[in-house]
Design an enzyme around this catalytic site. Sequence first.
Site, PDB file in Angstrom:
ATOM      1  N   THR A 134      43.305  37.219  39.701  1.00  0.00           N
ATOM      2  CA  THR A 134      44.602  37.695  40.150  1.00  0.00           C
ATOM      3  C   THR A 134      45.206  36.697  41.125  1.00  0.00           C
ATOM      4  O   THR A 134      44.473  35.963  41.787  1.00  0.00           O
ATOM      5  CB  THR A 134      44.504  39.074  40.839  1.00  0.00           C
ATOM      6  OG1 THR A 134      43.675  38.978  42.004  1.00  0.00           O
ATOM      7  CG2 THR A 134      43.932  40.133  39.913  1.00  0.00           C
TER       8      THR A 134
ATOM      9  N   VAL B 189      44.012  37.132  44.864  1.00  0.00           N
ATOM     10  CA  VAL B 189      42.601  36.897  45.166  1.00  0.00           C
ATOM     11  C   VAL B 189      42.117  35.556  44.615  1.00  0.00           C
ATOM     12  O   VAL B 189      41.455  34.801  45.311  1.00  0.00           O
ATOM     13  CB  VAL B 189      41.730  38.052  44.618  1.00  0.00           C
ATOM     14  CG1 VAL B 189      40.247  37.767  44.833  1.00  0.00           C
ATOM     15  CG2 VAL B 189      42.126  39.371  45.266  1.00  0.00           C
ATOM     16  N   CYS B 190      42.464  35.248  43.376  1.00  0.00           N
ATOM     17  CA  CYS B 190      41.898  34.080  42.698  1.00  0.00           C
ATOM     18  C   CYS B 190      42.761  32.826  42.747  1.00  0.00           C
ATOM     19  O   CYS B 190      42.251  31.730  42.533  1.00  0.00           O
ATOM     20  CB  CYS B 190      41.614  34.420  41.230  1.00  0.00           C
ATOM     21  SG  CYS B 190      40.564  35.854  41.015  1.00  0.00           S
ATOM     22  N   MET B 191      44.057  32.961  43.004  1.00  0.00           N
ATOM     23  CA  MET B 191      44.966  31.820  42.873  1.00  0.00           C
ATOM     24  C   MET B 191      45.377  31.216  44.205  1.00  0.00           C
ATOM     25  O   MET B 191      45.441  29.987  44.340  1.00  0.00           O
ATOM     26  CB  MET B 191      46.218  32.266  42.097  1.00  0.00           C
ATOM     27  CG  MET B 191      47.187  31.156  41.729  1.00  0.00           C
ATOM     28  SD  MET B 191      46.531  30.049  40.477  1.00  0.00           S
ATOM     29  CE  MET B 191      45.812  28.771  41.481  1.00  0.00           C
TER      30      MET B 191
END
Length: 188
Positions: free
Chosen positions: A113, A116-118
């Site tokens: 997401t 959170v991930c980017m």
Amino acid sequence: MNFNIDDTAFILIDHQVGTNTWAATTPLELLQRNVLILAKFAKGTDIPVVLTSSQEDNVDVQGPLMPELQNAVPDAFEKRIKRHGVVNAWDDPAFAAACRATGKKNFVMAGVTTDVCMVAPAISAVKEGFIVKVVCDACGSTNQIAEEMSWRRMEAGGVHLTSTNAIVAELVGNWASPAGAVAFPLLT
């Protein structure tokens, strides 16, 4: 500061069958379509691609990378960096090394997401001196507030925001070029 094919790598983060479903801000079909446009365009124009996943063996939650990526970019899929829970992908030495090893200064990044991930790997890459454009419609968060806060954080951290069609068109530069011949069928 336009990117061109010769100085750009694509970095796709955690587009996994489970995590993709968490991206409520981008419809799943659109998210997957855009990720595949990026992968296929990269393959067709010899742009390096780095793929990473987080806890693929957690099949009930995150799951494997989109299987369509294996067909679109088989070499990158085979060489994908399988992280074991490291949230900021840039903190995984193998992932950061793979990104650096592309030899490119410009990164087109997308991930799920977004919040959170980017955000963290995009800002980390900028801090290391790379120029980063995040493809917002190949990302998504669980809610619109999280998505908008992610955009703000990235922009404040020096990341540039774009869309799938915009970055492909920017890289093509001329629809009558070989890159245009690759891109045009993907975008229509």
